[in-house]
Design a protein around this motif. Sequence first.
Motif, PDB file in Angstrom:
ATOM      1  N   PRO A   1     -53.642 -18.151 -64.081  1.00  0.00           N
ATOM      2  CA  PRO A   1     -53.776 -19.503 -64.643  1.00  0.00           C
ATOM      3  C   PRO A   1     -54.665 -20.390 -63.784  1.00  0.00           C
ATOM      4  N   HIS A   2     -55.400 -21.255 -64.465  1.00  0.00           N
ATOM      5  CA  HIS A   2     -56.261 -22.201 -63.758  1.00  0.00           C
ATOM      6  C   HIS A   2     -55.410 -23.398 -63.342  1.00  0.00           C
ATOM      7  N   PHE A   3     -55.329 -23.606 -62.037  1.00  0.00           N
ATOM      8  CA  PHE A   3     -54.457 -24.663 -61.505  1.00  0.00           C
ATOM      9  C   PHE A   3     -55.171 -26.009 -61.387  1.00  0.00           C
ATOM     10  N   LYS A   4     -56.430 -26.107 -61.856  1.00  0.00           N
ATOM     11  CA  LYS A   4     -57.114 -27.408 -61.765  1.00  0.00           C
ATOM     12  C   LYS A   4     -56.478 -28.437 -62.672  1.00  0.00           C
ATOM     13  N   THR A   5     -55.769 -27.996 -63.715  1.00  0.00           N
ATOM     14  CA  THR A   5     -55.150 -28.959 -64.631  1.00  0.00           C
ATOM     15  C   THR A   5     -54.049 -29.744 -63.929  1.00  0.00           C
TER      16      THR A   5
ATOM     17  N   GLY B   1     -43.162 -15.127 -62.444  1.00  0.00           N
ATOM     18  CA  GLY B   1     -43.784 -13.876 -61.995  1.00  0.00           C
ATOM     19  C   GLY B   1     -45.286 -13.939 -61.802  1.00  0.00           C
ATOM     20  N   VAL B   2     -45.879 -15.110 -61.944  1.00  0.00           N
ATOM     21  CA  VAL B   2     -47.334 -15.221 -61.753  1.00  0.00           C
ATOM     22  C   VAL B   2     -47.656 -15.105 -60.270  1.00  0.00           C
ATOM     23  N   GLU B   3     -48.682 -14.299 -59.947  1.00  0.00           N
ATOM     24  CA  GLU B   3     -49.041 -14.090 -58.539  1.00  0.00           C
ATOM     25  C   GLU B   3     -50.488 -14.450 -58.226  1.00  0.00           C
ATOM     26  N   ALA B   4     -51.324 -14.460 -59.272  1.00  0.00           N
ATOM     27  CA  ALA B   4     -52.754 -14.719 -59.062  1.00  0.00           C
ATOM     28  C   ALA B   4     -53.111 -16.029 -59.738  1.00  0.00           C
TER      29      ALA B   4
ATOM     30  N   HIS C   1     -49.707 -23.359 -49.739  1.00  0.00           N
ATOM     31  CA  HIS C   1     -48.413 -23.289 -50.427  1.00  0.00           C
ATOM     32  C   HIS C   1     -48.059 -21.861 -50.820  1.00  0.00           C
ATOM     33  N   GLY C   2     -48.634 -20.899 -50.119  1.00  0.00           N
ATOM     34  CA  GLY C   2     -48.148 -19.529 -50.248  1.00  0.00           C
ATOM     35  C   GLY C   2     -48.821 -18.678 -51.311  1.00  0.00           C
ATOM     36  N   TRP C   3     -49.865 -19.168 -51.955  1.00  0.00           N
ATOM     37  CA  TRP C   3     -50.580 -18.344 -52.935  1.00  0.00           C
ATOM     38  C   TRP C   3     -51.568 -17.458 -52.188  1.00  0.00           C
ATOM     39  N   THR C   4     -51.604 -16.182 -52.555  1.00  0.00           N
ATOM     40  CA  THR C   4     -52.384 -15.231 -51.758  1.00  0.00           C
ATOM     41  C   THR C   4     -53.461 -14.503 -52.555  1.00  0.00           C
ATOM     42  N   ASP C   5     -53.643 -14.873 -53.827  1.00  0.00           N
ATOM     43  CA  ASP C   5     -54.643 -14.207 -54.668  1.00  0.00           C
ATOM     44  C   ASP C   5     -55.314 -15.294 -55.499  1.00  0.00           C
ATOM     45  N   ILE C   6     -56.454 -15.776 -55.020  1.00  0.00           N
ATOM     46  CA  ILE C   6     -57.036 -17.024 -55.540  1.00  0.00           C
ATOM     47  C   ILE C   6     -58.502 -16.832 -55.924  1.00  0.00           C
TER      48      ILE C   6
ATOM     49  N   ARG D   1     -57.588 -16.665 -67.857  1.00  0.00           N
ATOM     50  CA  ARG D   1     -57.499 -17.760 -66.883  1.00  0.00           C
ATOM     51  C   ARG D   1     -57.366 -19.128 -67.556  1.00  0.00           C
ATOM     52  N   PRO D   2     -56.535 -19.303 -68.564  1.00  0.00           N
ATOM     53  CA  PRO D   2     -56.417 -20.630 -69.164  1.00  0.00           C
ATOM     54  C   PRO D   2     -55.780 -21.608 -68.180  1.00  0.00           C
TER      55      PRO D   2
END
Lengths: 370, 370
Positions: free
Chosen positions: A35-39, A53-56, A71-76, A225-226
């Motif tokens: 998912p695109h986190f820019k929103t 369960g989202v990891e990327a 904040h712990g995200w490892t696949d960006i 990647r919505p």
Amino acid sequence: MKITVPTLLLDKEKCQRNIRMMVEKARRNNLRLRPHFKTHQSAQVGEWFRQEGVEAITVSSLRMARYFANHGWTDIMVAIPVNVLELETINDLASRVRLHLIVVNEEVVPILQQGLHHKVAVWLKIDTGYHRTGIPATDYETTDNTLQKIAASRKLEFQGFMAHDGHTYKQTDAEAIRAIHKTTVELLNQLRERYKGQFPTIELSIGDTPSCSTLETIVGVDEIRPGNFVFYDLTQQHIGSNNYNQIAVCMACPVIAKHPERNEIIIHGGSVHFSKDVLPQPDGSNLFGRVVELAENGWSDPVEGINLVSLSQEHGIVKATPEQFANYTIGDIIYILPVHSCLTADSMKSYLTLDGKRLEHLSGLPESFV
Amino acid sequence: MKITVPTLLLDKEKCQRNIRMMVEKARRNNLRLRPHFKTHQSAQVGEWFRQEGVEAITVSSLRMARYFANHGWTDIMVAIPVNVLELETINDLASRVRLHLIVVNEEVVPILQQGLHHKVAVWLKIDTGYHRTGIPATDYETTDNTLQKIAASRKLEFQGFMAHDGHTYKQTDAEAIRAIHKTTVELLNQLRERYKGQFPTIELSIGDTPSCSTLETIVGVDEIRPGNFVFYDLTQQHIGSNNYNQIAVCMACPVIAKHPERNEIIIHGGSVHFSKDVLPQPDGSNLFGRVVELAENGWSDPVEGINLVSLSQEHGIVKATPEQFANYTIGDIIYILPVHSCLTADSMKSYLTLDGKRLEHLSGLPESFV
């Protein structure tokens, strides 16, 4: 929950329902949801994705990547052509997460190869018709040259082809969205065919909210990647991506003046709050938001006969029928669904959930915090 | 001064020249200059006004009033209809500064009278033709009623009539601006005549940058409140308020991709940086900024044949002639004058002066700092 100034409300339940809907759609279609986190740009909203369960994830700037890495995200994936001026940030991130960079021009490859201290994943951005950026899908010469340079680099691991069908945002017809989507999938698969001998694990990634929302079946790609679907908004409703009752953010603005002679209500809430994004109406007028009513557990669908029609820096003008006009008094709060939730959230810099919790937005954090 | 991300440059010399120009114009015309600080929202830029002898200021929210009060400003007009939900902030401010509030509807007067702990100055906002908000200039019944309520209140000190000619921003003809200005001055003076028996010290305040910039002689009012002139921008240049060489802010954006097939340059710099404000062109195209070149001591006038023509959230598209296109390489910085400096500054949240100093903007400060 006493609101006294322009405030962006977030309905956690609607938002989590939107997240689950897309997680399940990706699962049914055997796709990775990135998912695109820019929103939302919010660590707390990010946690709701993690719970499903989202990891990327996808972001649109290296600053945003650093925030979510912290904040712990490892696949960006940083889904904007890589900014070679930010090699320091790239190296910091690449040392601690799986960082995916976007390449459009072959001349950036040697710059990356020389400046990187760690391996990164690289995607070629392909222009499948939006014409913002990307290598034109059938420009094989550029793709050949760029891939040969990437293949020769020990730092760049070619991951695959990615596209963003931004032109679906101009459609309001499900058939047109499907046609754009199918064209893109076809073009990307032609590229995979062409290069699979040299790169047997090529992945394909696409990303627009209209396609990902309106299509039940998505085949031929590996990843979606919505972004906007996490909140949706009036623009996506107009396109057909969502119903009104899926819109998960709502502006709350104080009524500061009334003009009975023209049934207009002045709110504290302007372009620095909503952004200047607009939904032009068939009659030529501008729509900046639609008014809803707050109920026990959230807000209603838009009410007829009352709309946000004009914005200056801090003032907004709500135009109403006489009946609707009579419902509001100075000192009331008026609730308004935004035209473009990504930009409204970026302008508002934080959220207030319906149960009274403040959630952060990256744009509300000082530079030094990130 | 190594720029790697979208950055808003501020030319202190041009900015101070703009300030001095307006200070001197106000002095020549025997007017109080109460500049609108919403354009810059920066304590440091505020100091440049103080150095020129400015003592009274205008802001557009109570948060902004608190910020500048905390930086030593003691005479502050909040030029938006008073938000009665913020009585706590109003009382805090009224206890330590001369606070000027704006009233448009009579029903707010008893709310203020009941909720205020300290005296405040009150202005009636008059609609002289812009039709955003204000009491219509010849609606004597409303003005009578509101003034009688104010006269009966011990907390509200009636200061005078104020107007904002926002409709001058739609003009590009100096005669039209002058006509709007003269109409407003005439209407406000009629009101002063009508009420001077009861209120002998009535003041008149006007405020738009186009009038204050284009008119050399301003008579019949006591105070002017222009804001945008501190930076100016392409919109004001289009109106005729300023020359290009008076524009004191400039975006610096990294070049992240190039498209030789259509002479388009992709920058990191989108609607979250520039804002979505646009200057529509005669040929129907959109203009979001004009490209300049950086020299030793600042930037040039706009270069022909290269413009910012499209913005999405983080990407911008610069369209160029083949000659201009050839001047830029990935990793360069491209310098762009903004369409609307107030919104660009609000989006960018800080400034970098040409001598490398960071200046703050209120929107870059966390809520708790203000």
